[in-house]
Write a protein that holds these residues in place. Structure first.
Motif, PDB file in Angstrom:
ATOM      1  N   MET A  82     -13.905  -6.579 -23.003  1.00 17.89           N
ATOM      2  CA  MET A  82     -15.247  -5.989 -23.040  1.00 17.89           C
ATOM      3  C   MET A  82     -16.125  -6.518 -21.909  1.00 17.89           C
ATOM      4  O   MET A  82     -16.074  -7.699 -21.565  1.00 17.89           O
ATOM      5  CB  MET A  82     -15.874  -6.337 -24.397  1.00 17.89           C
ATOM      6  CG  MET A  82     -17.158  -5.657 -24.699  1.00 17.89           C
ATOM      7  SD  MET A  82     -17.804  -6.174 -26.307  1.00 17.89           S
ATOM      8  CE  MET A  82     -16.513  -5.606 -27.400  1.00 17.89           C
ATOM      9  N   SER A  83     -16.941  -5.639 -21.362  1.00 20.70           N
ATOM     10  CA  SER A  83     -17.900  -6.070 -20.343  1.00 20.70           C
ATOM     11  C   SER A  83     -19.098  -6.716 -21.025  1.00 20.70           C
ATOM     12  O   SER A  83     -19.326  -6.539 -22.222  1.00 20.70           O
ATOM     13  CB  SER A  83     -18.361  -4.861 -19.524  1.00 20.70           C
ATOM     14  OG  SER A  83     -19.188  -4.019 -20.314  1.00 20.70           O
ATOM     15  N   ASP A  84     -19.875  -7.459 -20.247  1.00 20.80           N
ATOM     16  CA  ASP A  84     -21.085  -8.077 -20.793  1.00 20.80           C
ATOM     17  C   ASP A  84     -22.072  -7.013 -21.257  1.00 20.80           C
ATOM     18  O   ASP A  84     -22.782  -7.208 -22.246  1.00 20.80           O
ATOM     19  CB  ASP A  84     -21.749  -8.985 -19.755  1.00 20.80           C
ATOM     20  CG  ASP A  84     -21.056 -10.329 -19.629  1.00 20.80           C
ATOM     21  OD1 ASP A  84     -20.245 -10.660 -20.520  1.00 20.80           O
ATOM     22  OD2 ASP A  84     -21.328 -11.044 -18.648  1.00 20.80           O
ATOM     23  N   ASP A  86     -21.309  -4.085 -22.562  1.00 23.85           N
ATOM     24  CA  ASP A  86     -20.848  -3.611 -23.868  1.00 23.85           C
ATOM     25  C   ASP A  86     -21.112  -4.649 -24.960  1.00 23.85           C
ATOM     26  O   ASP A  86     -21.513  -4.305 -26.075  1.00 23.85           O
ATOM     27  CB  ASP A  86     -19.351  -3.280 -23.823  1.00 23.85           C
ATOM     28  CG  ASP A  86     -19.048  -2.052 -22.980  1.00 23.85           C
ATOM     29  OD1 ASP A  86     -19.969  -1.233 -22.768  1.00 23.85           O
ATOM     30  OD2 ASP A  86     -17.889  -1.920 -22.531  1.00 23.85           O
ATOM     31  N   ALA A  87     -20.902  -5.926 -24.623  1.00 23.66           N
ATOM     32  CA  ALA A  87     -21.158  -6.998 -25.590  1.00 23.66           C
ATOM     33  C   ALA A  87     -22.644  -7.048 -25.947  1.00 23.66           C
ATOM     34  O   ALA A  87     -22.996  -7.234 -27.114  1.00 23.66           O
ATOM     35  CB  ALA A  87     -20.701  -8.340 -25.019  1.00 23.66           C
ATOM     36  N   LEU A  88     -23.508  -6.863 -24.970  1.00 19.99           N
ATOM     37  CA  LEU A  88     -24.941  -6.851 -25.218  1.00 19.99           C
ATOM     38  C   LEU A  88     -25.325  -5.677 -26.122  1.00 19.99           C
ATOM     39  O   LEU A  88     -26.150  -5.825 -27.027  1.00 19.99           O
ATOM     40  CB  LEU A  88     -25.714  -6.785 -23.897  1.00 19.99           C
ATOM     41  CG  LEU A  88     -27.231  -6.840 -24.006  1.00 19.99           C
ATOM     42  CD1 LEU A  88     -27.676  -8.126 -24.698  1.00 19.99           C
ATOM     43  CD2 LEU A  88     -27.860  -6.725 -22.634  1.00 19.99           C
ATOM     44  N   ALA A  89     -24.694  -4.530 -25.912  1.00 21.08           N
ATOM     45  CA  ALA A  89     -24.956  -3.367 -26.762  1.00 21.08           C
ATOM     46  C   ALA A  89     -24.553  -3.657 -28.207  1.00 21.08           C
ATOM     47  O   ALA A  89     -25.273  -3.287 -29.142  1.00 21.08           O
ATOM     48  CB  ALA A  89     -24.211  -2.139 -26.225  1.00 21.08           C
ATOM     49  N   ILE A  90     -23.441  -4.326 -28.394  1.00 24.41           N
ATOM     50  CA  ILE A  90     -22.989  -4.685 -29.742  1.00 24.41           C
ATOM     51  C   ILE A  90     -23.959  -5.684 -30.373  1.00 24.41           C
ATOM     52  O   ILE A  90     -24.324  -5.553 -31.548  1.00 24.41           O
ATOM     53  CB  ILE A  90     -21.554  -5.243 -29.717  1.00 24.41           C
ATOM     54  CG1 ILE A  90     -20.571  -4.120 -29.396  1.00 24.41           C
ATOM     55  CG2 ILE A  90     -21.191  -5.887 -31.055  1.00 24.41           C
ATOM     56  CD1 ILE A  90     -19.147  -4.582 -29.177  1.00 24.41           C
ATOM     57  N   LEU A  91     -24.400  -6.674 -29.605  1.00 27.42           N
ATOM     58  CA  LEU A  91     -25.378  -7.636 -30.121  1.00 27.42           C
ATOM     59  C   LEU A  91     -26.661  -6.942 -30.551  1.00 27.42           C
ATOM     60  O   LEU A  91     -27.225  -7.250 -31.600  1.00 27.42           O
ATOM     61  CB  LEU A  91     -25.694  -8.700 -29.066  1.00 27.42           C
ATOM     62  CG  LEU A  91     -24.664  -9.791 -28.878  1.00 27.42           C
ATOM     63  CD1 LEU A  91     -25.057 -10.684 -27.708  1.00 27.42           C
ATOM     64  CD2 LEU A  91     -24.499 -10.611 -30.138  1.00 27.42           C
ATOM     65  N   ASN A  92     -27.116  -5.995 -29.741  1.00 28.61           N
ATOM     66  CA  ASN A  92     -28.320  -5.236 -30.090  1.00 28.61           C
ATOM     67  C   ASN A  92     -28.113  -4.437 -31.371  1.00 28.61           C
ATOM     68  O   ASN A  92     -29.012  -4.371 -32.222  1.00 28.61           O
ATOM     69  CB  ASN A  92     -28.741  -4.322 -28.944  1.00 28.61           C
ATOM     70  CG  ASN A  92     -29.289  -5.083 -27.758  1.00 28.61           C
ATOM     71  OD1 ASN A  92     -29.778  -6.203 -27.890  1.00 28.61           O
ATOM     72  ND2 ASN A  92     -29.181  -4.496 -26.580  1.00 28.61           N
ATOM     73  N   GLN A  93     -26.949  -3.865 -31.517  1.00 25.26           N
ATOM     74  CA  GLN A  93     -26.629  -3.105 -32.726  1.00 25.26           C
ATOM     75  C   GLN A  93     -26.599  -4.031 -33.941  1.00 25.26           C
ATOM     76  O   GLN A  93     -27.116  -3.682 -35.013  1.00 25.26           O
ATOM     77  CB  GLN A  93     -25.286  -2.399 -32.548  1.00 25.26           C
ATOM     78  CG  GLN A  93     -24.946  -1.446 -33.664  1.00 25.26           C
ATOM     79  CD  GLN A  93     -23.626  -0.730 -33.404  1.00 25.26           C
ATOM     80  OE1 GLN A  93     -22.857  -1.079 -32.517  1.00 25.26           O
ATOM     81  NE2 GLN A  93     -23.356   0.278 -34.213  1.00 25.26           N
ATOM     82  N   MET A  94     -26.036  -5.216 -33.779  1.00 24.54           N
ATOM     83  CA  MET A  94     -25.992  -6.186 -34.870  1.00 24.54           C
ATOM     84  C   MET A  94     -27.408  -6.601 -35.269  1.00 24.54           C
ATOM     85  O   MET A  94     -27.720  -6.697 -36.458  1.00 24.54           O
ATOM     86  CB  MET A  94     -25.180  -7.418 -34.451  1.00 24.54           C
ATOM     87  CG  MET A  94     -23.696  -7.153 -34.316  1.00 24.54           C
ATOM     88  SD  MET A  94     -22.776  -8.493 -33.518  1.00 24.54           S
ATOM     89  CE  MET A  94     -22.870  -9.760 -34.752  1.00 24.54           C
ATOM     90  N   GLU A  95     -28.269  -6.823 -34.297  1.00 24.75           N
ATOM     91  CA  GLU A  95     -29.653  -7.194 -34.580  1.00 24.75           C
ATOM     92  C   GLU A  95     -30.381  -6.063 -35.307  1.00 24.75           C
ATOM     93  O   GLU A  95     -31.151  -6.317 -36.242  1.00 24.75           O
ATOM     94  CB  GLU A  95     -30.398  -7.536 -33.289  1.00 24.75           C
ATOM     95  CG  GLU A  95     -29.984  -8.852 -32.688  1.00 24.75           C
ATOM     96  CD  GLU A  95     -30.652  -9.105 -31.343  1.00 24.75           C
ATOM     97  OE1 GLU A  95     -31.181  -8.162 -30.711  1.00 24.75           O
ATOM     98  OE2 GLU A  95     -30.644 -10.275 -30.914  1.00 24.75           O
TER      99      GLU A  95
END
Length: 146
Positions: A82-84, A86-95
């Motif tokens: 995963m790119s950073d 994509d990882a940031l998008a997942i973190l935002n979704q988790m938040e």
């Protein structure tokens, strides 16, 4: 005595492992309902107002958590590739999902204030936590499935 009876029912019913996921969820939900009813000692009038509010809350919490697992489960499997971004998008979704869970909890509390006393609302939190601990302990004691 009622608490021990509820726990006995919990242990016996969780021992039945040949059920589907929906059946298990419904059985656990019924046990949770019995446990909370016992712990809060709701009057019939309180109970008639409490349960529709609580069940809506509980169903929404389940839906949010299930949505979270569905959305994140597949994505996290490929985390190493995963790119950073994509990882940031997942973190935002988790938040966002965590915030939605919190807002749902706040809505529950504000909806319950006219229905039951503040002490019973706190007892509800305590009962939910205690039920969760007992449920996890039951699964832990059961051991890994083969």
């Amino acid at each position: 005595m009622k608490t021990y009876f509820t726990l006995l029912i919990l242990m016996i019913s969780l021992g039945v492992s040949a059920q589907g996921k929906d059946e298990k969820r419904e059985r656990i939900k019924a046990l949770k309902t019995a446990f909370i009813t016992t712990e809060l000692d709701l009057s019939s009038e309180e109970s008639a107002k409490f349960w529709p509010i609580y069940n809506d809350f509980d169903d929404k919490q389940f839906e949010i958590r299930h949505q979270r697992m569905r959305a994140l489960g597949k994505k996290i499997d490929g985390i190493d590739a995963m790119s950073d971004k994509d990882a940031l998008a997942i973190l935002n979704q988790m938040e966002d999902l965590d915030e939605e869970l919190l807002q749902n909890k706040k809505k529950l509390i504000s909806s319950l204030k006219p229905v039951i006393s503040p002490k019973k609302i706190i007892k509800l939190k305590k009962a939910e936590d205690e039920f969760q601990r007992k449920l996890l302990k039951q699964f832990k004691d059961k051991g890994p499935r083969k």
